[in-house]
Design a protein around this motif. Structure first.
Motif, PDB file in Angstrom:
ATOM      1  N   GLY A   1      39.837  19.369  15.335  1.00  0.00           N
ATOM      2  CA  GLY A   1      40.573  18.141  15.621  1.00  0.00           C
ATOM      3  C   GLY A   1      41.607  18.385  16.709  1.00  0.00           C
ATOM      4  O   GLY A   1      41.961  19.535  17.018  1.00  0.00           O
ATOM      5  N   PRO A   2      42.105  17.333  17.329  1.00  0.00           N
ATOM      6  CA  PRO A   2      43.139  17.487  18.358  1.00  0.00           C
ATOM      7  C   PRO A   2      44.358  18.193  17.784  1.00  0.00           C
ATOM      8  O   PRO A   2      44.916  17.746  16.781  1.00  0.00           O
ATOM      9  CB  PRO A   2      43.466  16.036  18.757  1.00  0.00           C
ATOM     10  CG  PRO A   2      42.256  15.254  18.350  1.00  0.00           C
ATOM     11  CD  PRO A   2      41.736  15.915  17.117  1.00  0.00           C
ATOM     12  N   PRO A   3      44.783  19.304  18.376  1.00  0.00           N
ATOM     13  CA  PRO A   3      45.934  20.032  17.819  1.00  0.00           C
ATOM     14  C   PRO A   3      47.230  19.247  17.991  1.00  0.00           C
ATOM     15  O   PRO A   3      47.519  18.746  19.080  1.00  0.00           O
ATOM     16  CB  PRO A   3      45.965  21.330  18.634  1.00  0.00           C
ATOM     17  CG  PRO A   3      45.242  21.008  19.896  1.00  0.00           C
ATOM     18  CD  PRO A   3      44.203  19.985  19.541  1.00  0.00           C
ATOM     19  N   PRO A   4      48.023  19.134  16.921  1.00  0.00           N
ATOM     20  CA  PRO A   4      49.290  18.415  17.011  1.00  0.00           C
ATOM     21  C   PRO A   4      50.390  19.246  17.665  1.00  0.00           C
ATOM     22  O   PRO A   4      51.446  18.718  18.038  1.00  0.00           O
ATOM     23  CB  PRO A   4      49.631  18.130  15.554  1.00  0.00           C
ATOM     24  CG  PRO A   4      49.022  19.269  14.807  1.00  0.00           C
ATOM     25  CD  PRO A   4      47.759  19.605  15.541  1.00  0.00           C
ATOM     26  N   GLY A   5      50.164  20.554  17.768  1.00  0.00           N
ATOM     27  CA  GLY A   5      51.163  21.454  18.340  1.00  0.00           C
ATOM     28  C   GLY A   5      50.695  22.045  19.658  1.00  0.00           C
ATOM     29  O   GLY A   5      49.686  21.614  20.233  1.00  0.00           O
ATOM     30  N   PRO A   6      51.404  23.054  20.155  1.00  0.00           N
ATOM     31  CA  PRO A   6      51.040  23.694  21.412  1.00  0.00           C
ATOM     32  C   PRO A   6      49.631  24.261  21.373  1.00  0.00           C
ATOM     33  O   PRO A   6      49.156  24.712  20.322  1.00  0.00           O
ATOM     34  CB  PRO A   6      52.084  24.813  21.554  1.00  0.00           C
ATOM     35  CG  PRO A   6      53.245  24.345  20.732  1.00  0.00           C
ATOM     36  CD  PRO A   6      52.649  23.612  19.576  1.00  0.00           C
ATOM     37  N   SER A   7      48.948  24.263  22.520  1.00  0.00           N
ATOM     38  CA  SER A   7      47.597  24.788  22.594  1.00  0.00           C
ATOM     39  C   SER A   7      47.311  25.279  24.006  1.00  0.00           C
ATOM     40  O   SER A   7      48.015  24.932  24.959  1.00  0.00           O
ATOM     41  CB  SER A   7      46.574  23.722  22.200  1.00  0.00           C
ATOM     42  OG  SER A   7      46.602  22.638  23.117  1.00  0.00           O
ATOM     43  N   ALA A   8      46.268  26.080  24.123  1.00  0.00           N
ATOM     44  CA  ALA A   8      45.830  26.571  25.424  1.00  0.00           C
ATOM     45  C   ALA A   8      44.367  26.958  25.312  1.00  0.00           C
ATOM     46  O   ALA A   8      43.879  27.293  24.229  1.00  0.00           O
ATOM     47  CB  ALA A   8      46.675  27.771  25.867  1.00  0.00           C
ATOM     48  N   LEU A   9      43.652  26.898  26.423  1.00  0.00           N
ATOM     49  CA  LEU A   9      42.249  27.306  26.410  1.00  0.00           C
ATOM     50  C   LEU A   9      41.885  27.979  27.717  1.00  0.00           C
ATOM     51  O   LEU A   9      42.544  27.801  28.741  1.00  0.00           O
ATOM     52  CB  LEU A   9      41.325  26.118  26.127  1.00  0.00           C
ATOM     53  CG  LEU A   9      41.221  24.967  27.128  1.00  0.00           C
ATOM     54  CD1 LEU A   9      40.281  25.288  28.288  1.00  0.00           C
ATOM     55  CD2 LEU A   9      40.712  23.712  26.434  1.00  0.00           C
ATOM     56  N   THR A  10      40.823  28.757  27.663  1.00  0.00           N
ATOM     57  CA  THR A  10      40.286  29.395  28.849  1.00  0.00           C
ATOM     58  C   THR A  10      38.794  29.557  28.652  1.00  0.00           C
ATOM     59  O   THR A  10      38.279  29.395  27.536  1.00  0.00           O
ATOM     60  CB  THR A  10      40.962  30.757  29.114  1.00  0.00           C
ATOM     61  OG1 THR A  10      40.549  31.257  30.393  1.00  0.00           O
ATOM     62  CG2 THR A  10      40.580  31.778  28.042  1.00  0.00           C
ATOM     63  N   GLY A  11      38.079  29.855  29.731  1.00  0.00           N
ATOM     64  CA  GLY A  11      36.633  29.994  29.630  1.00  0.00           C
ATOM     65  C   GLY A  11      36.108  31.113  30.509  1.00  0.00           C
ATOM     66  O   GLY A  11      36.757  31.538  31.478  1.00  0.00           O
ATOM     67  N   PHE A  12      34.909  31.582  30.147  1.00  0.00           N
ATOM     68  CA  PHE A  12      34.267  32.684  30.857  1.00  0.00           C
ATOM     69  C   PHE A  12      32.785  32.371  31.000  1.00  0.00           C
ATOM     70  O   PHE A  12      32.192  31.712  30.141  1.00  0.00           O
ATOM     71  CB  PHE A  12      34.436  33.993  30.084  1.00  0.00           C
ATOM     72  CG  PHE A  12      35.860  34.323  29.721  1.00  0.00           C
ATOM     73  CD1 PHE A  12      36.622  35.152  30.530  1.00  0.00           C
ATOM     74  CD2 PHE A  12      36.436  33.787  28.578  1.00  0.00           C
ATOM     75  CE1 PHE A  12      37.945  35.445  30.207  1.00  0.00           C
ATOM     76  CE2 PHE A  12      37.744  34.073  28.241  1.00  0.00           C
ATOM     77  CZ  PHE A  12      38.509  34.902  29.061  1.00  0.00           C
ATOM     78  N   THR A  13      32.192  32.841  32.071  1.00  0.00           N
ATOM     79  CA  THR A  13      30.762  32.662  32.274  1.00  0.00           C
ATOM     80  C   THR A  13      30.100  34.015  32.504  1.00  0.00           C
ATOM     81  O   THR A  13      30.708  34.942  33.048  1.00  0.00           O
ATOM     82  CB  THR A  13      30.460  31.751  33.474  1.00  0.00           C
ATOM     83  OG1 THR A  13      31.015  32.340  34.666  1.00  0.00           O
ATOM     84  CG2 THR A  13      31.051  30.375  33.278  1.00  0.00           C
TER      85      THR A  13
END
Length: 265
Positions: free
Chosen positions: A117-129
């Motif tokens: 679900g959509p986080p109500p607090g701080p968040s971060a993401l990254t991706g790799f291929t």
């Protein structure tokens, strides 16, 4: 003489009693001091600090945390796979709408990349291929009750959604299979899944295989999705979980994560 002897005996008995009392008091005092010393040297576990936006960014893994030839990219937030778009057929389930809703939530969560679900607090993401495979890594803070419910749901999926069909927007049918996958014993609790979606894409039959790994660390969670049409590299999923959990714990306890992983299995 007899009176003198009795008097001396009484004095000796009194002294002996006095000595016994002192020894007992000394022993008690010594035990108390030892107990106090032991309590004074006990090390309390660090209290996790609330995750901040900067902390979430710091907790993200890097290409150096992964084995093989993964390349970090800046476009992960816009990744979407059209094979994950579909409407689940409720008629094939024993409990109908309930199971269908759980399976629909899985497909939608994988497509929108927000399984918890959509986080109500701080968040971060990254991706790799790496070749045709993509590994998306997310860190976010959640409400405890919400995490409890999400993990209960995730744990039910291998049974509730072991195999089902979904109809795409073009009318084609996709066959979806969900099986449980093992994960390293990281964090407070964890759930691993392997999701396979088979169906046509541009008129050609393809199979999309995705590893899903979710790990809870206090009130924060790590989510990893990894795979593609060439399959899913489960070793990379496990490495992301192990290294990522260590990084998140470091951030929670006010330490700077190591620039390079200590070791790979």
């Amino acid at each position: 003489m007899l009176a003198v002897a009795l008097a001396v005996g009484t004095l000796l008995a009194t002294a002996a009693c006095s000595d016994d009392g002192d020894d007992s008091a000394s022993t008690d005092a010594s035990a108390g001091a030892t107990s106090s010393a032991g309590q004074g040297t006990a090390t309390a576990s660090p209290t996790p600090t609330p995750l901040t936006s900067a902390g979430a960014q710091t907790a993200l893994i890097t290409a150096g945390d992964l084995e093989d030839n993964w390349t970090q990219v800046q476009t992960a937030a816009s990744w979407r796979n059209q094979l994950l778009i579909g409407t689940v057929d409720a008629a094939q389930f024993l409990t109908g709408k309930t199971q269908a809703a759980d399976c629909q939530r899985l497909l939608d969560g994988l497509y929108d990349e927000d399984l918890l679900g959509p986080p109500p607090g701080p968040s971060a993401l990254t991706g790799f291929t790496e070749g045709n495979s993509r590994l998306l890594y997310q860190v976010a803070a959640y409400q405890p009750a919400s995490l409890d419910q999400s993990f209960d749901w995730l744990k039910s999926l291998p049974t509730a959604c072991d195999q089902f069909n979904a109809v795409g927007s073009d009318g084609s049918t996709r066959t979806v299979q969900v099986v449980e996958a093992s994960l390293p014993k990281s964090g407070d609790t964890r759930q691993g899944l392997t999701v396979t979606v088979a169906g046509p894409s541009g008129g050609t039959p393809v199979t999309l295989t995705i590893d899903v790994a979710v790990v809870r660390v206090g009130d924060d969670a790590i989510t990893v999705t990894n795979g593609g049409t060439d399959g899913a590299d489960h070793d990379s999923t496990e490495t992301a979980v192990s290294q990522g959990t260590n990084r998140l714990k470091d951030v929670q306890e006010g330490r700077s994560p190591a620039s390079e992983p200590s070791e790979f299995d």
